[in-house]
Design an enzyme around this catalytic site. Structure first.
Site, mmCIF file in Angstrom:
data_model
loop_
_atom_site.group_PDB
_atom_site.id
_atom_site.type_symbol
_atom_site.label_atom_id
_atom_site.label_comp_id
_atom_site.label_asym_id
_atom_site.label_seq_id
_atom_site.Cartn_x
_atom_site.Cartn_y
_atom_site.Cartn_z
ATOM 1 N N LYS B 75 -7.265 7.640 -35.160
ATOM 2 C CA LYS B 75 -7.317 6.789 -36.345
ATOM 3 C C LYS B 75 -8.669 6.088 -36.364
ATOM 4 C CE LYS B 75 -4.611 3.111 -38.602
ATOM 5 N NZ LYS B 75 -3.435 2.217 -38.466
ATOM 6 N N SER B 150 -0.231 2.783 -42.460
ATOM 7 C CA SER B 150 -1.647 2.993 -42.681
ATOM 8 C C SER B 150 -2.237 4.191 -41.931
ATOM 9 C CB SER B 150 -2.415 1.736 -42.274
ATOM 10 O OG SER B 150 -2.308 1.507 -40.884
ATOM 11 N N SER B 174 2.953 1.217 -39.220
ATOM 12 C CA SER B 174 1.859 2.139 -39.574
ATOM 13 C C SER B 174 1.789 3.424 -38.760
ATOM 14 C CB SER B 174 0.518 1.418 -39.477
ATOM 15 O OG SER B 174 0.323 0.591 -40.596
#
Lengths: 101, 489
Positions: B75, B150, B174
């Site tokens: 990420k 996210s 997330s």
């Protein structure tokens, strides 16, 4: 939440908003604040706050954190590496606009 | 796409070279990511260099690490030395971190390969990747739908077969919600189990890094590599690690499951409910006992979370000031000539230009709830309700070993469906927020898709540090729900 309130909060947060943003954000944040106000109705007398799950309020993890590492010097970030990402650097330091006369 | 364990074994045995695996991953990214936009940066040269190093290590006869030759995408909120890290924001466009996050250092030490950085909502603030300054990621199952967020890019990297595993971060869901939306396994470990050093901070009392993988055992292996105490993170736990992989083959017989009625209330999609109830029935057939539990403060989790997380974010994001790294915008003219005004004008211009609308909303809300006159009514109040949410789980875990429930109330929603109404986006996190507020390990594992073929995830929440119990149950769910291969071709 009105525009004067948003302007005050934006100033605390060092955010400079346009007029359009001020108006839109006052309405949007006003709705979220109205929603989170539901917490008012919950009885929390004698309830301690939780700032962190690893501490307080009977946390089972409290014994498993060791917040301080041994006080032994070790190499940190090199000077040039630390400055490499700065938008403006001068004389071996970060460059900022004048803030004292 | 092979699993994490299969890839590592093939490299260890010499059936495949790490360089071949790296080249296959790059080809796959080239082929799929034009449409899906899971990656913000592909670190091709670094990837190939890592792969060559693994092959050379093997040729020298040295022992290989547990992730030898396994691609693990990151990420883009995780720092990797020299590779652009944006956290999905214009504020950090072009910034190259001067150091590795602890999890990245651990992946390198385990001989993993890092193909690149994946898309996310700006500063991890969102549930759909739509707040990314670089455009949304699309769901491989249906490109008109969100992959969740996210950590949507990391979920899609795995779901679309571009990387057998990836790392995400989970502040309020997330990792788990995008795992559920894309049909992969996603695990949020106990708060403090994995070091946050080198993760761009959102809400420090909630943020936790964890793995995505195609299968449960793959997630377990990545967890075993990244978990552990780190002197660089004062909240990281000193507890010993468990054998996460062994837990994947353990029997579920006799485990006590709690089904919280509050998670099967109004707003739960009937197709999702049918799938979740089916998965729980299958666990019961495997020998688990099932009983109802009460988590009565669940309905206040959204309000509690959005006060606490935004308060912490407003403080964390104060660091983006145009001085030490990232964007700097010089104001056009400074009308006010008082002391310090030029500096404040630079802060204001930089932060107005660098932050997108969702980030500004959250900074303003967080600043408001911490401001004089409102702190007790909002912030302190939310911290007290957070204690009540923790106590709900403690009471439930007196009687059960795991709480099982849906990860998300609906299947993946359409891109654009919730962007105009921030509150409706926040409400989509209602089932993942309580475990975050309580700091508990929680995992999402795919169960039966909806009749129209959309993925559904079962969420398993366990006691602090009982990731093993969650993995044991997830492996049983996986065994009774063979994976489809849609969207992975």
């Amino acid at each position: 939440m009105d525009r004067a309130q948003i302007r005050h909060v934006a100033s605390l947060a060092e955010l400079e908003l346009t007029d359009d943003e001020e108006e839109r954000l006052a309405a949007e944040i006003g709705r979220v604040v109205a929603y989170v106000s539901e917490l008012d109705a919950i009885d929390t007398s004698d309830v301690p706050p939780t700032a962190h799950v690893t501490a307080g309020a009977g946390s089972s993890l409290e014994a498993l954190v060791s917040p301080l590492r041994p006080d032994e010097p070790e190499p940190g970030l090199a000077h040039d590496d630390a400055l490499a990402g700065a938008p403006r650097a001068a004389h071996g330091g970060f460059s900022v606009p004048t803030f004292v006369e | 796409m092979d699993t994490v364990v299969a890839v590592a074994e093939s490299v260890r045995k010499g059936d495949k070279r790490a360089v071949e695996i790296a080249e296959t991953a790059l080809a796959r990214i080239e082929q799929r990511d034009r449409d899906l936009h899971a990656f913000l940066a592909v670190a091709k040269d670094e990837l190939l260099a890592q792969a060559r190093a693994v092959d050379e290590k093997r040729a020298r006869g040295e022992a290989l690490g547990p992730l030898a030759g396994v691609p693990v995408a990151l990420k883009d909120a995780l720092c990797m030395r020299g590779v652009p890290t944006t956290s999905g924001s214009k504020m950090l466009e072009g910034w190259r971190p001067p150091y590795d996050a602890t999890v990245v250092a651990k992946l390198r030490a385990a001989d993993a390969l890092i193909p690149g950085k994946t898309n996310l909502d700006e500063f991890a603030m969102g549930s759909s990747t739509e707040s990314s300054a670089y455009g949304p990621t699309k769901n491989p199952v249906d490109p008109e739908r969100t992959p969740g967020g996210s950590s949507g890019g990391s979920a899609v990297a795995v779901a679309a077969g571009m990387s057998p595993a990836s790392l995400g971060s989970d502040t309020g869901g997330s990792i788990r919600q995008p795992a559920a939306f894309t049909g992969v396994v996603g695990l949020k470990p106990t708060y403090g189990r994995v070091s946050r050093f080198g993760l761009v901070a959102f809400a420090s009392s909630l943020d936790q890094i964890g793995p995505f993988a195609t299968d449960v055992r793959g997630a377990a292996r990545v967890l075993s590599v990244i978990a552990g105490h780190d002197p660089k993170d004062m909240t990281s736990l000193t507890a010993e690690l468990h054998d996460y992989e062994a837990a994947c083959g353990a029997s579920v017989r006799g485990l006590r499951l709690g089904v919280p009625e509050e998670y099967f209330a109004e707003g739960l999609d009937p197709d999702v409910e049918a799938s979740i109830r089916g998965a729980i029935k299958a666990l019961e057939a495997d020998g688990c006992s099932v009983r109802p539990v009460r988590l009565p403060h669940t309905r206040h989790a959204v309000a509690t979370y959005y006060v606490i997380a935004t308060a912490e974010a407003s403080s964390n994001l104060a660091r983006f000031d145009g001085v030490r790294y990232g964007l700097r915008v010089e104001p056009k003219a400074v009308s006010d000539q008082s002391q310090g005004s030029a500096l404040r004008a630079m802060y204001g211009a930089t932060r107005d230009a660098g932050f997108g609308p969702e980030v500004k909303r959250r900074i303003l809300l967080g600043t408001f709830v911490l401001s004089a006159g409102y702190y007790d009514a909002y912030y302190l109040k939310a911290q007290k309700v957070r204690t009540l949410i923790r106590r709900d789980f403690e009471a439930a875990f007196a009687d059960v070993d795991a709480v099982v429930c849906p990860t998300a109330p609906t299947p993946p929603f359409k891109l654009g469906e919730k962007t105009s109404d921030p509150l409706s986006m926040y409400l989509s996190d209602v089932y993942t927020l309580p475990a975050s507020l309580a700091g508990l390990p929680a995992l999402s594992v795919p169960c039966a898709p909806t009749p129209s073929g959309l993925p559904v995830g079962l969420q398993i929440v366990t006691r602090p540090l009982a990731e093993t119990t969650a993995l044991t149950l997830a492996a049983a769910v996986e065994a009774s729900h063979p994976r489809r291969d849609e969207g992975r071709r």
